[in-house]
Design an enzyme around this catalytic site. Structure first.
Site, PDB file in Angstrom:
ATOM      1  N   HIS A 191     -26.506 -22.337-110.797  1.00 18.71           N
ATOM      2  CA  HIS A 191     -26.393 -22.418-109.495  1.00 18.71           C
ATOM      3  C   HIS A 191     -27.801 -21.629-108.989  1.00 18.71           C
ATOM      4  O   HIS A 191     -27.974 -20.609-109.732  1.00 18.71           O
ATOM      5  CB  HIS A 191     -25.292 -21.866-108.746  1.00 18.71           C
ATOM      6  N   GLU A 200     -29.587 -29.345-106.458  1.00 17.58           N
ATOM      7  CA  GLU A 200     -29.415 -28.765-105.123  1.00 17.58           C
ATOM      8  C   GLU A 200     -30.809 -28.305-104.934  1.00 17.58           C
ATOM      9  O   GLU A 200     -31.287 -27.182-105.619  1.00 17.58           O
ATOM     10  CB  GLU A 200     -28.441 -27.630-105.521  1.00 17.58           C
TER      11      GLU A 200
END
Ligand code: 13P
Length: 244
Positions: free
Chosen positions: A94, A165
């Site tokens: 992430h 993302e």
């Protein structure tokens, strides 16, 4: 038994460390076990929620890159422990871990291997910075990230979920245009054509009730990864309603 997740209109809720245990319990209790949702609660809450809500699907927010097994690894979350508590997914790489917790291509690649060895499905986050996009090198940056992570590994037949993302879209309320997301989808699928049959793509970054329907219906996109908006019961309901 939790419902078997399909990769069609997949919804992954990354609760990060937003919620207290009471709020995490009440939000979990509000989720329909028949929905196509994977919840990624705080690592501290994960085992408790997985046991309390066996009909829901859960993901860890990260996994150890030191080992996949039980042993003397203080503070680590090995894949074996996820297996042990029935958690089948984990987020890896992430952007918040890449920028704050030293995750990089090497650790992400290692984590991917350790997931594979224990049958954990990885949700691998990739994405460019705003500077990369301004310099128009974002597609090369994404291809490079994929190359570094997937080169020479993962020749097994397991599912892989890639979450696109863009760093600059996380928590900002600003999204790429649909055409810009589609351009990245095409690039990702082309770069990883050797894992095509098992590759699923979701978009993450400022997903809301206003944009969710459009996102899940983009060509080549299999779902969304939602942060903040998934931690508010009303907003999350509106997103699920919008997706239908
Ligand atoms: P937001 O939806 O809060 O922008 O977060 C996205 C994200 O980081 C999901 O992993």
């Amino acid at each position: 038994m939790a419902r078997k997740i399909t990769m069609e209109k997949l919804i992954i809720a990354n609760w990060k460390t937003y919620l207290s245990i009471d709020k995490a319990i009440s939000l979990s209790a509000s989720i329909d076990p028949n929905s196509n949702i994977i919840i990624s609660p705080s690592m501290i809450h994960l085992a408790f929620l997985a046991e309390k809500f066996p009909n829901l699907n859960f993901a860890a927010q990260d996994i150890s890159y030191i080992t996949d097994n039980f042993g003397a690894y203080t503070g680590e979350t090995p894949a074996a422990i996820l297996n042990d508590i029935g958690v089948k997914y984990t987020i890896i790489g992430h952007s918040e871990r890449r920028s704050n917790m030293l995750d990089n291509a090497i650790t992400v690649k290692t984590k991917l291997n350790l997931c594979a060895s224990k049958g954990i499905t990885p949700i691998v986050c990739i994405g460019e910075s705003i500077k990369d996009r301004e310099q128009k090198i974002h597609l090369d940056v994404i291809a490079q990230q994929l190359h570094e992570i997937f080169h020479n590994i993962y020749d097994s037949d397991k599912d892989i979920i890639i979450a696109y993302e863009p760093f600059w879209a996380v928590g900002t309320g600003v999204l790429p245009l649909s055409s810009e997301i589609e351009e990245v989808i095409t690039k990702v699928r082309k770069t990883l054509n050797f894992v095509d049959n098992r590759l699923f793509l979701v978009y993450g970054g400022s997903v809301s009730a206003e944009n969710a329907y459009n996102l899940v219906n983009l060509d080549g996109l299999d779902g969304v990864l939602i942060g903040k908006a998934s931690t508010d019961i009303e907003q999350f309901r509106s997103i699920l309603k919008a997706i239908g």
